[in-house]
Write a protein that holds these residues in place. Structure first.
Motif, PDB file in Angstrom:
ATOM      1  N   GLY A  52       0.807  -1.215   0.000  1.00 20.53           N
ATOM      2  CA  GLY A  52       0.000   0.000   0.000  1.00 20.53           C
ATOM      3  C   GLY A  52       0.835   1.258   0.000  1.00 20.53           C
ATOM      4  N   THR A  53       1.908   1.236   0.780  1.00 19.73           N
ATOM      5  CA  THR A  53       2.805   2.389   0.830  1.00 19.73           C
ATOM      6  C   THR A  53       3.508   2.575  -0.506  1.00 19.73           C
ATOM      7  N   VAL A  54       3.983   1.474  -1.084  1.00 20.76           N
ATOM      8  CA  VAL A  54       4.666   1.549  -2.379  1.00 20.76           C
ATOM      9  C   VAL A  54       3.711   2.083  -3.443  1.00 20.76           C
ATOM     10  N   GLU A  55       2.479   1.603  -3.429  1.00 21.81           N
ATOM     11  CA  GLU A  55       1.499   2.072  -4.412  1.00 21.81           C
ATOM     12  C   GLU A  55       1.248   3.575  -4.255  1.00 21.81           C
ATOM     13  N   ALA A  56       1.143   4.037  -3.018  1.00 24.67           N
ATOM     14  CA  ALA A  56       0.925   5.471  -2.772  1.00 24.67           C
ATOM     15  C   ALA A  56       2.120   6.295  -3.231  1.00 24.67           C
ATOM     16  N   LEU A  57       3.315   5.833  -2.927  1.00 28.45           N
ATOM     17  CA  LEU A  57       4.512   6.565  -3.342  1.00 28.45           C
ATOM     18  C   LEU A  57       4.674   6.560  -4.859  1.00 28.45           C
ATOM     19  N   ALA A  58       4.408   5.421  -5.480  1.00 26.39           N
ATOM     20  CA  ALA A  58       4.488   5.338  -6.942  1.00 26.39           C
ATOM     21  C   ALA A  58       3.453   6.272  -7.574  1.00 26.39           C
ATOM     22  N   GLY A  59       2.269   6.336  -7.000  1.00 22.81           N
ATOM     23  CA  GLY A  59       1.250   7.254  -7.499  1.00 22.81           C
ATOM     24  C   GLY A  59       1.685   8.700  -7.374  1.00 22.81           C
ATOM     25  N   ALA A  60       2.344   9.025  -6.266  1.00 20.06           N
ATOM     26  CA  ALA A  60       2.832  10.397  -6.070  1.00 20.06           C
ATOM     27  C   ALA A  60       3.901  10.750  -7.108  1.00 20.06           C
ATOM     28  N   LEU A  61       4.781   9.808  -7.419  1.00 23.31           N
ATOM     29  CA  LEU A  61       5.783  10.065  -8.452  1.00 23.31           C
ATOM     30  C   LEU A  61       5.125  10.251  -9.816  1.00 23.31           C
ATOM     31  N   GLY A  62       4.119   9.438 -10.110  1.00 24.62           N
ATOM     32  CA  GLY A  62       3.388   9.591 -11.372  1.00 24.62           C
ATOM     33  C   GLY A  62       2.690  10.935 -11.452  1.00 24.62           C
ATOM     34  N   ASP A  63       2.092  11.352 -10.343  1.00 20.88           N
ATOM     35  CA  ASP A  63       1.428  12.659 -10.300  1.00 20.88           C
ATOM     36  C   ASP A  63       2.435  13.792 -10.524  1.00 20.88           C
ATOM     37  N   LEU A  64       3.608  13.674  -9.907  1.00 23.02           N
ATOM     38  CA  LEU A  64       4.642  14.692 -10.085  1.00 23.02           C
ATOM     39  C   LEU A  64       5.087  14.747 -11.549  1.00 23.02           C
ATOM     40  N   ALA A  65       5.279  13.581 -12.162  1.00 25.93           N
ATOM     41  CA  ALA A  65       5.657  13.540 -13.576  1.00 25.93           C
ATOM     42  C   ALA A  65       4.578  14.201 -14.435  1.00 25.93           C
ATOM     43  N   ASP A  66       3.318  13.939 -14.120  1.00 27.37           N
ATOM     44  CA  ASP A  66       2.215  14.566 -14.862  1.00 27.37           C
ATOM     45  C   ASP A  66       2.237  16.080 -14.702  1.00 27.37           C
ATOM     46  N   GLN A  67       2.519  16.563 -13.500  1.00 23.50           N
ATOM     47  CA  GLN A  67       2.578  18.009 -13.257  1.00 23.50           C
ATOM     48  C   GLN A  67       3.700  18.663 -14.065  1.00 23.50           C
ATOM     49  N   VAL A  68       4.842  17.981 -14.131  1.00 24.55           N
ATOM     50  CA  VAL A  68       5.958  18.509 -14.921  1.00 24.55           C
ATOM     51  C   VAL A  68       5.558  18.555 -16.398  1.00 24.55           C
ATOM     52  N   ASP A  69       4.921  17.487 -16.885  1.00 26.60           N
ATOM     53  CA  ASP A  69       4.465  17.470 -18.281  1.00 26.60           C
ATOM     54  C   ASP A  69       3.521  18.635 -18.568  1.00 26.60           C
ATOM     55  N   VAL A  70       2.547  18.845 -17.699  1.00 23.88           N
ATOM     56  CA  VAL A  70       1.570  19.919 -17.898  1.00 23.88           C
ATOM     57  C   VAL A  70       2.256  21.287 -17.880  1.00 23.88           C
ATOM     58  N   ALA A  71       3.176  21.491 -16.950  1.00 29.73           N
ATOM     59  CA  ALA A  71       3.890  22.761 -16.872  1.00 29.73           C
ATOM     60  C   ALA A  71       4.702  23.003 -18.143  1.00 29.73           C
ATOM     61  N   CYS A  72       5.310  21.957 -18.677  1.00 29.69           N
ATOM     62  CA  CYS A  72       6.108  22.111 -19.896  1.00 29.69           C
ATOM     63  C   CYS A  72       5.217  22.388 -21.105  1.00 29.69           C
ATOM     64  N   ILE A  73       4.087  21.716 -21.182  1.00 29.25           N
ATOM     65  CA  ILE A  73       3.143  21.964 -22.276  1.00 29.25           C
ATOM     66  C   ILE A  73       2.645  23.396 -22.208  1.00 29.25           C
ATOM     67  N   ASP A  74       2.332  23.860 -21.009  1.00 29.20           N
ATOM     68  CA  ASP A  74       1.877  25.241 -20.830  1.00 29.20           C
ATOM     69  C   ASP A  74       2.973  26.229 -21.234  1.00 29.20           C
ATOM     70  N   ALA A  75       4.198  25.966 -20.803  1.00 31.07           N
ATOM     71  CA  ALA A  75       5.307  26.861 -21.134  1.00 31.07           C
ATOM     72  C   ALA A  75       5.562  26.870 -22.640  1.00 31.07           C
ATOM     73  N   ALA A  76       5.451  25.724 -23.284  1.00 31.74           N
ATOM     74  CA  ALA A  76       5.654  25.658 -24.735  1.00 31.74           C
ATOM     75  C   ALA A  76       4.566  26.435 -25.463  1.00 31.74           C
ATOM     76  N   GLY A  77       3.333  26.335 -24.979  1.00 34.30           N
ATOM     77  CA  GLY A  77       2.238  27.083 -25.583  1.00 34.30           C
ATOM     78  C   GLY A  77       2.421  28.574 -25.421  1.00 34.30           C
ATOM     79  N   THR A  78       2.891  28.995 -24.268  1.00 34.04           N
ATOM     80  CA  THR A  78       3.137  30.417 -24.008  1.00 34.04           C
ATOM     81  C   THR A  78       4.252  30.929 -24.915  1.00 34.04           C
ATOM     82  N   ALA A  79       5.305  30.138 -25.087  1.00 34.03           N
ATOM     83  CA  ALA A  79       6.431  30.546 -25.930  1.00 34.03           C
ATOM     84  C   ALA A  79       5.996  30.673 -27.386  1.00 34.03           C
ATOM     85  N   LYS A  80       5.146  29.767 -27.857  1.00 33.32           N
ATOM     86  CA  LYS A  80       4.671  29.817 -29.250  1.00 33.32           C
ATOM     87  C   LYS A  80       3.764  31.015 -29.495  1.00 33.32           C
ATOM     88  N   GLN A  81       3.089  31.473 -28.449  1.00 36.20           N
ATOM     89  CA  GLN A  81       2.182  32.622 -28.574  1.00 36.20           C
ATOM     90  C   GLN A  81       2.908  33.937 -28.358  1.00 36.20           C
TER      91      GLN A  81
END
Length: 85
Positions: A52-81
């Protein structure tokens, strides 16, 4: 208890003395690979870590990776505009 082996490499770019940067795709890939390695170790019984702990920690890492992806997509969109929204 021995550490869970998760082979990876993270290429770093020197930006200034004592400062380094990594490509976002390399970072998010690393986060997801570490999470997957933890889950695989629990699934195949090569670790005594609490599932259960491993699953929670793995989920947190996945969430962090998703946040980085979203921030980069947003930054790329801002740069293109041209920096305007």
């Amino acid at each position: 208890m021995s550490p869970i082996p998760v082979p990876f490499s993270l290429p770093l770019i020197s930006t200034a003395p004592g400062e380094f940067a990594a490509r976002a795709t390399d970072l998010t890939g690393l986060l997801r690979r570490v999470a997957d390695g933890w889950l695989e170790a629990v699934d195949d019984g090569t670790t005594a870590l609490d599932p259960g702990t491993v699953e929670a920690l793995a989920g947190a890492l996945g969430d962090l990776a998703d946040q980085v992806d979203v921030a980069c997509i947003d930054a790329a969109g801002t740069a293109k505009q041209g920096g305007t929204r």
